[in-house]
Design an enzyme around this catalytic site. Sequence first.
Site, PDB file in Angstrom:
ATOM      1  N   TYR A 213       0.840  -1.196   0.000  1.00 13.27           N
ATOM      2  CA  TYR A 213       0.000   0.000   0.000  1.00 13.27           C
ATOM      3  C   TYR A 213       0.881   1.253   0.000  1.00 13.27           C
ATOM      4  O   TYR A 213       1.922   1.278   0.671  1.00 13.27           O
ATOM      5  CB  TYR A 213      -0.809   0.075   1.291  1.00 13.27           C
ATOM      6  CG  TYR A 213      -2.155  -0.608   1.313  1.00 13.27           C
ATOM      7  CD1 TYR A 213      -3.067  -0.486   0.267  1.00 13.27           C
ATOM      8  CD2 TYR A 213      -2.542  -1.337   2.434  1.00 13.27           C
ATOM      9  CE1 TYR A 213      -4.315  -1.089   0.345  1.00 13.27           C
ATOM     10  CE2 TYR A 213      -3.792  -1.943   2.520  1.00 13.27           C
ATOM     11  CZ  TYR A 213      -4.677  -1.810   1.466  1.00 13.27           C
ATOM     12  OH  TYR A 213      -5.911  -2.394   1.544  1.00 13.27           O
TER      13      TYR A 213
ATOM     14  N   GLU B  65      -6.145   0.104   8.314  1.00 10.75           N
ATOM     15  CA  GLU B  65      -6.068   0.531   9.723  1.00 10.75           C
ATOM     16  C   GLU B  65      -5.038   1.656   9.874  1.00 10.75           C
ATOM     17  O   GLU B  65      -4.462   1.852  10.933  1.00 10.75           O
ATOM     18  CB  GLU B  65      -5.730  -0.650  10.663  1.00 10.75           C
ATOM     19  CG  GLU B  65      -6.837  -1.658  10.814  1.00 10.75           C
ATOM     20  CD  GLU B  65      -7.054  -2.493   9.547  1.00 10.75           C
ATOM     21  OE1 GLU B  65      -8.142  -2.369   8.958  1.00 10.75           O
ATOM     22  OE2 GLU B  65      -6.150  -3.227   9.149  1.00 10.75           O
TER      23      GLU B  65
ATOM     24  N   ASN C 127      -9.698   0.653  -3.428  1.00 12.42           N
ATOM     25  CA  ASN C 127      -9.531  -0.450  -2.501  1.00 12.42           C
ATOM     26  C   ASN C 127     -10.854  -0.798  -1.829  1.00 12.42           C
ATOM     27  O   ASN C 127     -11.417   0.046  -1.144  1.00 12.42           O
ATOM     28  CB  ASN C 127      -8.496  -0.079  -1.435  1.00 12.42           C
ATOM     29  CG  ASN C 127      -8.259  -1.191  -0.450  1.00 12.42           C
ATOM     30  OD1 ASN C 127      -7.919  -2.299  -0.852  1.00 12.42           O
ATOM     31  ND2 ASN C 127      -8.475  -0.925   0.808  1.00 12.42           N
ATOM     32  N   GLU C 128     -11.303  -2.026  -2.060  1.00 12.30           N
ATOM     33  CA  GLU C 128     -12.563  -2.491  -1.473  1.00 12.30           C
ATOM     34  C   GLU C 128     -13.660  -1.434  -1.612  1.00 12.30           C
ATOM     35  O   GLU C 128     -14.363  -1.110  -0.658  1.00 12.30           O
ATOM     36  CB  GLU C 128     -12.356  -2.858   0.007  1.00 12.30           C
ATOM     37  CG  GLU C 128     -11.453  -4.055   0.183  1.00 12.30           C
ATOM     38  CD  GLU C 128     -11.320  -4.496   1.634  1.00 12.30           C
ATOM     39  OE1 GLU C 128     -11.549  -3.682   2.536  1.00 12.30           O
ATOM     40  OE2 GLU C 128     -10.977  -5.662   1.853  1.00 12.30           O
TER      41      GLU C 128
ATOM     42  N   GLU D 233      -6.267 -10.483  -0.328  1.00  7.76           N
ATOM     43  CA  GLU D 233      -5.982 -10.369   1.097  1.00  7.76           C
ATOM     44  C   GLU D 233      -6.418 -11.659   1.767  1.00  7.76           C
ATOM     45  O   GLU D 233      -7.570 -11.807   2.187  1.00  7.76           O
ATOM     46  CB  GLU D 233      -6.720  -9.159   1.723  1.00  7.76           C
ATOM     47  CG  GLU D 233      -6.188  -7.823   1.261  1.00  7.76           C
ATOM     48  CD  GLU D 233      -6.764  -6.625   2.040  1.00  7.76           C
ATOM     49  OE1 GLU D 233      -7.573  -6.837   2.972  1.00  7.76           O
ATOM     50  OE2 GLU D 233      -6.394  -5.492   1.700  1.00  7.76           O
TER      51      GLU D 233
ATOM     52  N   TYR E 210      -0.459  -8.043  13.987  1.00  4.48           N
ATOM     53  CA  TYR E 210      -1.476  -8.681  13.146  1.00  4.48           C
ATOM     54  C   TYR E 210      -1.482 -10.209  13.257  1.00  4.48           C
ATOM     55  O   TYR E 210      -2.116 -10.886  12.479  1.00  4.48           O
ATOM     56  CB  TYR E 210      -1.278  -8.261  11.676  1.00  4.48           C
ATOM     57  CG  TYR E 210      -2.563  -8.121  10.888  1.00  4.48           C
ATOM     58  CD1 TYR E 210      -3.319  -6.950  10.911  1.00  4.48           C
ATOM     59  CD2 TYR E 210      -3.042  -9.179  10.122  1.00  4.48           C
ATOM     60  CE1 TYR E 210      -4.498  -6.832  10.199  1.00  4.48           C
ATOM     61  CE2 TYR E 210      -4.223  -9.065   9.406  1.00  4.48           C
ATOM     62  CZ  TYR E 210      -4.945  -7.895   9.438  1.00  4.48           C
ATOM     63  OH  TYR E 210      -6.104  -7.775   8.720  1.00  4.48           O
TER      64      TYR E 210
END
Length: 650
Positions: free
Chosen positions: A81, A127, A186-187, A268, A335
Amino acid sequence: MKLSVLLLFATTAFSLAHYSRLVECAARKFTVDYKKGTFMKDGLPFNYVSGSIHYSRVQPEQWQDRLYKMRYAGLDAIQVYIPWNYHETEHGKFDFSGGRNLVRFLSLAHDLDLLVILRPGPYICAEWEFGGFPYWLIKDNSSIALRSSDPVYMSYVTEWFNVLLPKVRPLLYVNGGPIISVQVENEYGSFSACDQTYMQQLLSLNRKLLVDDVVYFTTDGDGTGYLKCGATPGTLTTVDFGAGNATKAFQVLQQWNSSFNGPYVNSEYYIGWLDIWGQKHSQVDALAVARTLDEMLGMKANVNMYMFFGGTNFGFTSGAPGDNPFNPVPTSYDYDAALSEAGDMTFKYSIIRSTIGKYKTLPPLVPPINSTKFAYGELLVDLQGPLHLCAPLMSKLGGYPTYHNAYPLRSEVMDTGYGYLSYRHVLTESITNGNLSVPGIRDRGYVLVNDHFYGILDRNGPTELPISGKKDDTLSILVENMGRVNYGSGLLHGTKGIISNVTIGSIVNASQWTMYNYRFNISLLQHCKKMLQNSYNMAVPLKFVPSTYLGLLNVVGTPADTFLRLDGWVKGSVTVNDFNIGRYWPGKGPQETLYVPSILLKTGLNFITVTELVGTPCSSSYRCQIKFVDVPELNSNITSISVSLMTHHG
Ligand SMILES: *[C@@H]1O[C@H](CO)[C@@H](O)[C@H](O)[C@H]1NC(C)=O
Ligand SMILES: *[C@@H]1O[C@H](CO)[C@@H](O)[C@H](O)[C@H]1NC(C)=O
Ligand SMILES: *[C@@H]1O[C@H](CO)[C@@H](O)[C@H](O)[C@H]1NC(C)=O
Ligand SMILES: *[C@@H]1O[C@H](CO)[C@@H](O)[C@H](O)[C@H]1NC(C)=O
Ligand SMILES: *[C@@H]1O[C@H](CO)[C@@H](O)[C@H](O)[C@H]1NC(C)=O
């Protein structure tokens, strides 16, 4: 050119090598064959196994280490990203230096034979603070229609892409570089706007600036409801999902487009999951992860693991996946990934590597090792200054502006994107146990009248609390920004500070406010301490007043990675040699320790500051302790488990 002609004649061996490289270059191509249902790399069918890593979440000196470990695991590619706000820090001001040197990061990947799947957004979720949007987008006009074809928004995006994309263009696969594909938005299918004009505008902008043949793709959740607004003509549709039945998950692509025959991409694959302050630490079972990875590689699907290495939300870079309730994420972005926050190779890493080994040749590289950790032990820290006194002093010393306004100003219009702001108001009449009401608090307010601390306002409640004071006393509200929402419609309400009027007892819309931001470095802090010693009675008990503390950590020998424990401290942030390593909130959990990468420390004395917003655990107002240990703790016991976790896609 001249040089290569000369060299061509130097030796036959060289000219042969040169020739074969030319041939290789000519064949260098990455495309989609929709008939065969596969990617084609240099004319041959190809499926990738990839891992997500965000360069903004790891120190640049450690990029090589993390990438090497990813290559060693057998990955073909990394997925990256690009956070817009990390580069265009102020409108028209671009930073590509040091940890923001994207080209260097991508070149390191290339040197390790890692391909790159690029995600320039401009919205990235992740996030990350504001999903990557710069705070200044909402400076002049908080109602800008983000993620839409709104011309105001698109003009900023166009400016940014005109700077960014020419930098990455030479790194495209066709141009000899590592980038095989580029994601559009993105999404987008998870966002309410559903503006297909916008998606096509973004695609055209990418095409115009990258010029060359590039595989473009979109990524959305594995439901036709997501693909409805997320997929867009001219791009490959990909989905994201975690461990489970991959065959079933991929079927959504045919449900959406009956003639779709591949390539299948899970952009993802959630091998871990995000954390939220105050909620249980997320963990995803390594065996389940390996099983579904095996299934996907067995069907020649393409997989990107999110996150393969998560890293750290240093500074004030963390976001919040929602605003109702507002639920910011902690500093660690570990994560539960394959590589830990400190880059350690976990059990999950090993089992992923052996699963990949069933399908791909693992590279013959020297095995990497975990970094050295060291417990530097306890460190005494001394009070430098309470924030309500230091903020105005430092503002003057640092040359930062002071803002005066009838009503409280929001953070962005004061050119303050992140961190702390001090709002002050001189009481115009006495008040006894009257409510201070700040419905527009974003996100927490620490309330004092003169030097007395009255408590905490919180956007999730309470937004009012009783205070007492005499006429001419100073009310100060230290406002903490905990990160802008990065997901969902809360993205459209990103403003921080105090965003509506304040009521004090019977005085509605209290007027006459003065505002300072609280930006400090070690020398400003030491100045503040000196000035306060002369002008202020430091004997007042200040244990429960937002304050900054300073300690000197002596490192003998080569610095090692370490973790900072703040047991008994309540909430705040820490700097190491003026680098902000992030927020702490140990009582809230699940994160107890802050990662301190060795690279931030030096042999000899290191300046450590702790800005505590509520109160220290120490009996003395002036001296307190923190502790450096050699093991992280990201999984403290949280008793209140709230909100279902797997409801959105990273
Ligand atoms: C603010 O932005 C919105 C959406 O971009 C636009 O419709 C409106 O005209 C803008 N207002 C001003 C004052 O620029
Ligand atoms: C996975 O889903 C497919 C398609 O729905 C189904 O045929 C298959 O039985 C499922 N596999 C398992 C192990 O449940
Ligand atoms: C459906 O899939 C086919 C084959 O992959 C492709 O050519 C076509 O463009 C897709 N249609 C849409 C609307 O995406
Ligand atoms: C590396 O670190 C991970 C995570 O802390 C641990 O599980 C693993 O055993 C370590 N490996 C070695 C060789 O020490
Ligand atoms: C003050 O605020 C508290 C908390 O919201 C509320 O319970 C109380 O009724 C308020 N008091 C007055 C006098 O409005």
